[in-house]
Design a protein around this motif. Structure first.
Motif, PDB file in Angstrom:
ATOM      1  N   HIS A   1      32.496  88.272  32.122  1.00 14.60           N
ATOM      2  CA  HIS A   1      31.145  88.433  32.669  1.00 14.60           C
ATOM      3  C   HIS A   1      31.083  89.672  33.553  1.00 14.60           C
ATOM      4  CE1 HIS A   1      28.897  84.327  32.397  1.00 14.60           C
ATOM      5  NE2 HIS A   1      29.612  84.545  31.307  1.00 14.60           N
ATOM      6  N   ASN A   2      29.977  90.391  33.479  1.00 12.62           N
ATOM      7  CA  ASN A   2      29.672  91.344  34.539  1.00 12.62           C
ATOM      8  C   ASN A   2      29.308  90.540  35.785  1.00 12.62           C
ATOM      9  OD1 ASN A   2      30.065  93.782  33.164  1.00 12.62           O
ATOM     10  ND2 ASN A   2      27.996  93.769  32.327  1.00 12.62           N
ATOM     11  N   ALA A   3      29.659  91.058  36.962  1.00 18.08           N
ATOM     12  CA  ALA A   3      29.415  90.304  38.189  1.00 18.08           C
ATOM     13  C   ALA A   3      29.097  91.243  39.339  1.00 18.08           C
ATOM     14  CB  ALA A   3      30.625  89.443  38.543  1.00 18.08           C
ATOM     15  N   MET A   4      28.235  90.783  40.216  1.00 20.37           N
ATOM     16  CA  MET A   4      27.855  91.536  41.410  1.00 20.37           C
ATOM     17  C   MET A   4      27.329  90.555  42.447  1.00 20.37           C
ATOM     18  SD  MET A   4      24.679  93.178  39.354  1.00 20.37           S
ATOM     19  CE  MET A   4      25.636  92.940  37.844  1.00 20.37           C
ATOM     20  N   LEU A   5      27.287  90.983  43.687  1.00 20.30           N
ATOM     21  CA  LEU A   5      26.703  90.137  44.725  1.00 20.30           C
ATOM     22  C   LEU A   5      25.904  90.993  45.692  1.00 20.30           C
ATOM     23  CD1 LEU A   5      28.393  90.370  47.658  1.00 20.30           C
ATOM     24  CD2 LEU A   5      30.083  89.114  46.344  1.00 20.30           C
ATOM     25  N   PHE A   6      24.831  90.398  46.194  1.00 19.79           N
ATOM     26  CA  PHE A   6      23.931  91.074  47.128  1.00 19.79           C
ATOM     27  C   PHE A   6      23.849  90.245  48.398  1.00 19.79           C
ATOM     28  CE2 PHE A   6      19.561  91.870  48.770  1.00 19.79           C
ATOM     29  CZ  PHE A   6      19.698  93.231  49.033  1.00 19.79           C
TER      30      PHE A   6
END
Length: 289
Positions: free
Chosen positions: A203-208
């Motif tokens: 999975h592509n993943a990011m957090l804000f």
């Protein structure tokens, strides 16, 4: 377990006005690196803005979309919606609106009647989620996800909880229906401590960070209104809380198809994009009441 490494951390850019009701920062966009964010296309963040009472509702007038979904999360304030399929509703703090434009829709977004009359603070996140080519011309649909219906998973040591909007967290499934594998976790932390999150491999993943600051993977500090883009390898993410914080974690299986977009349309080919404009010009997106 293999820790997801951080590729990049950066701050939300200066905001711009969308209509007269939303002061938005485009945190990321497929125009920069579609493969890195897929299946997500774009993320806009409206930082907390205080609006005074007015007579006429502020917002964005009628406009079209095709080929993707819009997901609006209300952190403060109220946003109302009306579209050409006949759906209408208002989301308040904690609610989520998941609109699938697919083959084409007209809609408008504006401050609720209550917020227009009384004023108040508005803070929202809006995501654009791409649709696989097989579903780009599906029937539009609308999901109103109320705060009380979104599953909560308590974190260890009373550190806080995770609202599972979409996908799965700790054997708990979110209530949003999606066309490709997506996780959307709204993490609420309330005191110092460490929590762990299993990220699907590939999975592509990011957090804000919506509020506060966190210590990511025991190495990087991610501050308020910053986003961390993660590497594609690894299956674990660790958040070290420094106190009260709100963190939005996004993961998704890349769609791995061409992305061709302009304005309110995102398709797979230039021909499909031109067809979207032609269909809109010829009134094929329906009518607003």
């Amino acid at each position: 377990m293999t820790m997801r490494q951080v590729k990049q951390i950066y701050s939300a850019p200066n905001p711009h006005w969308v209509g007269n009701g939303f002061s938005m920062s485009t945190v990321f966009s497929y125009k920069e690196n579609a493969e890195q964010y897929s299946p997500f296309l774009l993320m806009d963040y409206a930082e907390p803005t205080l609006f005074k009472p007015v007579t006429n509702a502020r917002g964005v007038g009628t406009h079209p979309h095709r080929g993707f979904e819009t997901v609006t999360i209300a952190y403060q304030g109220e946003v109302s919606h009306h579209d050409s399929t006949g759906h209408a509703g208002t989301i308040a703090e904690g609610d989520v609106q998941w609109m699938t434009a697919a083959s084409g829709i007209l809609h408008k977004e504006y401050h609720s009647e209550k917020m227009t009359k009384e004023g108040g603070m508005l803070e929202v996140v809006q995501l654009w989620v791409n649709l696989p080519s097989a579903y780009k011309m599906a029937q539009p649909r609308y999901q109103a996800l109320k705060a009380q219906d979104i599953p909560h998973v308590q974190l260890p040591n009373a550190q806080g909880y995770v609202r599972v909007i979409a996908g799965d967290y700790a054997n708990t499934s979110g209530i949003a229906m999606t066309y490709s594998p997506v996780n959307l976790w709204d993490v609420r932390l309330n005191h110092a401590g460490t929590s762990h999150y299993a990220i699907p491999e590939g999975h592509n993943a990011m957090l804000f960070v919506v509020k506060g600051a966190i210590h990511l993977n025991n190495s990087d500090i991610v501050r308020q209104h910053e986003i961390a883009i993660l590497d594609t390898h690894g299956d674990t993410l660790t958040l070290g809380s420094m106190g009260d914080a709100i963190v939005l974690i996004l993961t998704g299986e890349p769609i791995n198809e061409p992305v061709v977009g302009q304005g309110p349309f995102v398709m797979n080919t230039q021909q499909e994009l031109l067809q979207a404009f032609d269909d809109y010009d010829n009134g094929k997106f329906g009518m607003m009441d």
